[in-house]
Design a protein around this motif. Structure first.
Motif, PDB file in Angstrom:
ATOM      1  N   ARG A   1       0.880  -1.167   0.000  1.00 14.20           N
ATOM      2  CA  ARG A   1       0.000   0.000   0.000  1.00 14.20           C
ATOM      3  C   ARG A   1       0.923   1.223   0.000  1.00 14.20           C
ATOM      4  O   ARG A   1       1.764   1.377   0.882  1.00 14.20           O
TER       5      ARG A   1
ATOM      6  N   LEU B   1       1.543  -5.493  11.841  1.00 10.66           N
ATOM      7  CA  LEU B   1       1.860  -6.346  13.004  1.00 10.66           C
ATOM      8  C   LEU B   1       2.805  -7.472  12.609  1.00 10.66           C
ATOM      9  O   LEU B   1       3.800  -7.741  13.285  1.00 10.66           O
TER      10      LEU B   1
ATOM     11  N   ARG C   1      -2.332   8.876  21.122  1.00 10.86           N
ATOM     12  CA  ARG C   1      -1.685   9.301  19.883  1.00 10.86           C
ATOM     13  C   ARG C   1      -0.959  10.624  20.059  1.00 10.86           C
ATOM     14  O   ARG C   1      -1.151  11.336  21.047  1.00 10.86           O
TER      15      ARG C   1
ATOM     16  N   PHE D   1       0.528   1.633  19.377  1.00 11.38           N
ATOM     17  CA  PHE D   1       0.502   0.291  19.921  1.00 11.38           C
ATOM     18  C   PHE D   1       1.852  -0.354  19.637  1.00 11.38           C
ATOM     19  O   PHE D   1       2.332  -0.318  18.513  1.00 11.38           O
TER      20      PHE D   1
ATOM     21  N   SER E   1     -10.204  -3.997   6.103  1.00 11.72           N
ATOM     22  CA  SER E   1      -9.050  -4.182   5.215  1.00 11.72           C
ATOM     23  C   SER E   1      -8.322  -2.859   5.009  1.00 11.72           C
ATOM     24  O   SER E   1      -7.106  -2.827   4.846  1.00 11.72           O
ATOM     25  N   GLN E   2      -9.076  -1.759   5.022  1.00 14.41           N
ATOM     26  CA  GLN E   2      -8.448  -0.446   4.888  1.00 14.41           C
ATOM     27  C   GLN E   2      -7.697  -0.049   6.152  1.00 14.41           C
ATOM     28  O   GLN E   2      -6.638   0.576   6.104  1.00 14.41           O
TER      29      GLN E   2
ATOM     30  N   ASP F   1      -4.289  -3.975  10.726  1.00 18.57           N
ATOM     31  CA  ASP F   1      -4.394  -4.709  11.985  1.00 18.57           C
ATOM     32  C   ASP F   1      -5.049  -3.871  13.082  1.00 18.57           C
ATOM     33  O   ASP F   1      -4.525  -2.829  13.474  1.00 18.57           O
TER      34      ASP F   1
ATOM     35  N   VAL G   1      -5.846  -3.026  16.779  1.00 17.62           N
ATOM     36  CA  VAL G   1      -5.156  -3.302  18.052  1.00 17.62           C
ATOM     37  C   VAL G   1      -5.950  -2.839  19.273  1.00 17.62           C
ATOM     38  O   VAL G   1      -5.587  -3.154  20.407  1.00 17.62           O
ATOM     39  N   PHE G   2      -7.010  -2.087  19.050  1.00 18.45           N
ATOM     40  CA  PHE G   2      -7.813  -1.608  20.183  1.00 18.45           C
ATOM     41  C   PHE G   2      -9.203  -1.227  19.689  1.00 18.45           C
ATOM     42  O   PHE G   2      -9.347  -0.630  18.632  1.00 18.45           O
TER      43      PHE G   2
ATOM     44  N   GLU H   1     -12.784   0.560  21.298  1.00 24.30           N
ATOM     45  CA  GLU H   1     -13.581   1.105  22.391  1.00 24.30           C
ATOM     46  C   GLU H   1     -15.035   0.899  21.988  1.00 24.30           C
ATOM     47  O   GLU H   1     -15.536   1.588  21.098  1.00 24.30           O
TER      48      GLU H   1
ATOM     49  N   VAL I   1     -14.771   3.481  18.818  1.00 27.68           N
ATOM     50  CA  VAL I   1     -13.481   3.846  18.239  1.00 27.68           C
ATOM     51  C   VAL I   1     -12.737   2.565  17.913  1.00 27.68           C
ATOM     52  O   VAL I   1     -12.738   1.616  18.703  1.00 27.68           O
TER      53      VAL I   1
ATOM     54  N   GLU J   1      -8.923   1.229  16.579  1.00 24.17           N
ATOM     55  CA  GLU J   1      -7.562   1.716  16.357  1.00 24.17           C
ATOM     56  C   GLU J   1      -6.711   0.643  15.703  1.00 24.17           C
ATOM     57  O   GLU J   1      -6.681  -0.506  16.138  1.00 24.17           O
ATOM     58  N   SER J   2      -6.003   1.055  14.663  1.00 31.02           N
ATOM     59  CA  SER J   2      -4.998   0.190  14.045  1.00 31.02           C
ATOM     60  C   SER J   2      -3.643   0.569  14.642  1.00 31.02           C
ATOM     61  O   SER J   2      -3.564   1.454  15.498  1.00 31.02           O
ATOM     62  N   VAL J   3      -2.568  -0.092  14.192  1.00 27.50           N
ATOM     63  CA  VAL J   3      -1.246   0.280  14.682  1.00 27.50           C
ATOM     64  C   VAL J   3      -1.016   1.772  14.432  1.00 27.50           C
ATOM     65  O   VAL J   3      -0.494   2.491  15.273  1.00 27.50           O
ATOM     66  N   LYS J   4      -1.459   2.242  13.267  1.00 23.84           N
ATOM     67  CA  LYS J   4      -1.121   3.597  12.850  1.00 23.84           C
ATOM     68  C   LYS J   4      -2.058   4.683  13.345  1.00 23.84           C
ATOM     69  O   LYS J   4      -1.618   5.793  13.590  1.00 23.84           O
ATOM     70  N   ALA J   5      -3.350   4.386  13.472  1.00 22.35           N
ATOM     71  CA  ALA J   5      -4.275   5.504  13.704  1.00 22.35           C
ATOM     72  C   ALA J   5      -5.552   5.063  14.387  1.00 22.35           C
ATOM     73  O   ALA J   5      -5.909   3.889  14.387  1.00 22.35           O
ATOM     74  N   ALA J   6      -6.248   6.055  14.952  1.00 24.12           N
ATOM     75  CA  ALA J   6      -7.558   5.826  15.564  1.00 24.12           C
ATOM     76  C   ALA J   6      -8.635   6.295  14.591  1.00 24.12           C
ATOM     77  O   ALA J   6      -8.493   7.326  13.947  1.00 24.12           O
TER      78      ALA J   6
END
Lengths: 379, 124
Positions: A24, A42, A308, A329, B30-31, B34, B36-37, B39, B55, B57-62
């Motif tokens: 991507r 991950l 964040r 994370f 898919s967008q 992964d 990870v959290f 809420e 909410v 959250e992926s590794v990168k963003a909420a």
């Protein structure tokens, strides 16, 4: 003014490989870069911690400073950075920062003294992609005669990181197996000249390999054929460096932060602390003696919710004491972790703080970094 | 699956009588990458259609998840707190976020059915 959002993005020599691998692609520092491959961040993160990850970091800026001898080149660069370059041994590498007159950080960089006797007087400098144009202009403006600045836009850069990196790369260049962390050498792989340093941005053992842009695809393909090697995108690069407690320019470091505030004063060696002679010395000297007003710290949220960048940090009484500069994370930590700046009075390890996440105060603790132990090869 | 409806923000809502189970679609997970959290919504909360409900959250963003319909949250999938990856593995099954007691059935008319949602995805 050009609108950065509408400026055409550049591509590294490995762009087609990233696309072929199903990456991507996202814009980063003016480049179209792979943020992740199909297996996801991950998996890529864990792979780098247990095997070997291949990163395309060709967007970073590479240049050479060439002087008549090492002392002349070193003293010239030392006018811009607080590291001791004069006492670098041949083939030794050091982390440093370009500072402004106020002691703020213009960029953080890696400096290597060439290992080759015939290149005495040559320093290789690697800078951040997003800062490279201004860094090169800064060098061109301030480097005194007779130091020459040679940009190396045709050099690509690969990082091979992880506990299997050494055994993999030694198949192609046996001498890399025993080189210590933060040293570099020049060699050939399949007859192609490469400059290899034992360094990186993951907290793991590993290498960065500088190679001509026309040859990098061949080397990347060779490395990816090794069973221990998978391609890793910028997403995992960020989560790896966060767990490793490493600064990212524009987040932990900027024009307002000093190296002492950023808790990277280990990169200012004794001679430079005593002698000065670099921009911002007054502030650095004062903060070393009296302590900085604020300090970069590690922050461990107690719950599972990541905090964040931009999240406010409060003390237990509810007063704002700082802000998160990177947070997310930690896949190896299997939980959230963050870095940020807090007032010095609250920077002690073990201090209880609150992170204001979506309006709710979440308990957290100031903690030591790295969050995951570094595993560098010290020889 | 005539009783499943979709929003343009990639939430789904599956209606059984006056209870609507909602979550994010397979396209959304898919967008995100992964997860990870999560809420999940609080039981007892009265949500308005389009209001922030959860909410993810992926590794990168909420990312915020909006209520596809109005009503009271009567159940939340608290299993996601310990196993957020369920959202990636089975978003429209075990990865549901919450159950809402519908307060206004007519809101469903404004959502897409499965065929419309597929057509919408093909335009993205």
């Amino acid at each position: 003014m050009t609108d950065p959002a509408s400026a055409p993005t550049k591509r590294t020599p490995l762009y087609d490989l990233h696309v072929a691998l199903g990456a991507r692609i996202v814009p980063f520092a003016g480049y179209d870069m792979p943020v992740q491959y199909p297996t996801g961040i991950l998996t890529e993160h864990q792979w780098t911690r247990t095997e070997a990850g291949l990163f395309d970091v060709s967007h970073m800026g590479q240049c050479f400073l060439i002087g008549p001898d090492h002392a002349t080149a070193a003293r010239a660069l030392e006018t811009l950075i607080p590291a001791d370059i004069l006492n670098l041994k041949p083939g030794q590498q050091r982390y440093s920062q370009f500072l402004n007159e106020d002691g703020g950080v213009l960029d953080d960089i890696m400096v290597t003294r060439s290992a080759l006797p015939e290149e005495d007087g040559t320093l290789m400098v690697v800078v951040n992609a997003g800062c490279k144009e201004q860094d090169f202009a800064h060098l061109a403006k301030y480097l005194p005669n007779p130091i020459k600045l040679i940009l190396a836009p045709h050099r690509a850069l690969l990082a091979l990181q992880g506990p299997k990196a050494a055994s993999v790369l030694a198949r192609f260049a046996p001498e890399v197996a025993t080189m210590p962390f933060m040293t570099a050498l020049s060699t050939k792989i399949d007859g192609v000249p490469v400059h290899i340093s034992r360094s990186g941005y993951s907290g793991e053992d590993g290498y960065e390999i500088s190679i001509h842009e026309n040859k990098v695809r061949g080397l990347a393909d060779r490395l990816l054929k090794e069973s221990e090697v998978k391609p890793i995108g910028l997403g995992a690069r960020d989560s790896l460096r966060l767990e490793a407690g490493l600064c990212l320019y524009g987040h932990e470091l900027d024009l307002t932060t000093s190296p002492v505030e950023a808790a990277i004063q280990w990169s200012i060696q004794k001679r430079r602390r005593e002698e000065g002679g670099f921009p911002g010395y007054e502030r650095v000297k004062r903060e070393l003696a009296e302590g900085p007003k604020r300090k970069r710290v590690g922050i461990k949220p107690e719950g599972r919710a990541p905090a964040r960048e931009g999240t406010e940090i409060h003390d237990e009484a509810g007063n704002k004491i700082g802000v998160v500069t990177s947070g997310g994370f930690g896949p190896t930590l299997n939980g959230p972790c963050a870095m940020g700046y807090v007032d010095l009075a609250h920077a002690q390890i073990g201090t209880h703080v609150s992170l204001i996440v979506r309006g709710t105060a979440m308990p957290a603790e100031i903690t030591t970094m790295p969050f995951v132990p570094n595993r560098f090869y010290r020889g | 699956m005539g009783n499943t409806h979709y929003t343009k923000d990639h939430e789904y809502v599956r209606v059984d009588g006056d209870v609507a189970t909602f979550g994010i679609t397979d396209y959304a997970q898919s967008q995100l990458g992964d997860v990870v959290f999560v809420e999940v919504p609080k039981v007892g909360t009265h949500l308005k259609q389009g209001a922030e409900a959860a909410v993810v959250e992926s590794v990168k963003a909420a990312s915020e998840v909006y209520a596809p319909v109005s009503g009271e949250v009567i159940e939340a999938n608290s299993a996601l707190e310990g196993a957020p990856a369920t959202v990636n593995e089975d978003p429209e099954g075990k990865g549901w976020f919450g159950k809402i007691k519908l307060s206004n059935q007519s809101e469903l008319a404004a959502l897409m059915n499965e065929a419309d949602y597929k057509a919408y995805l093909s335009t993205l």
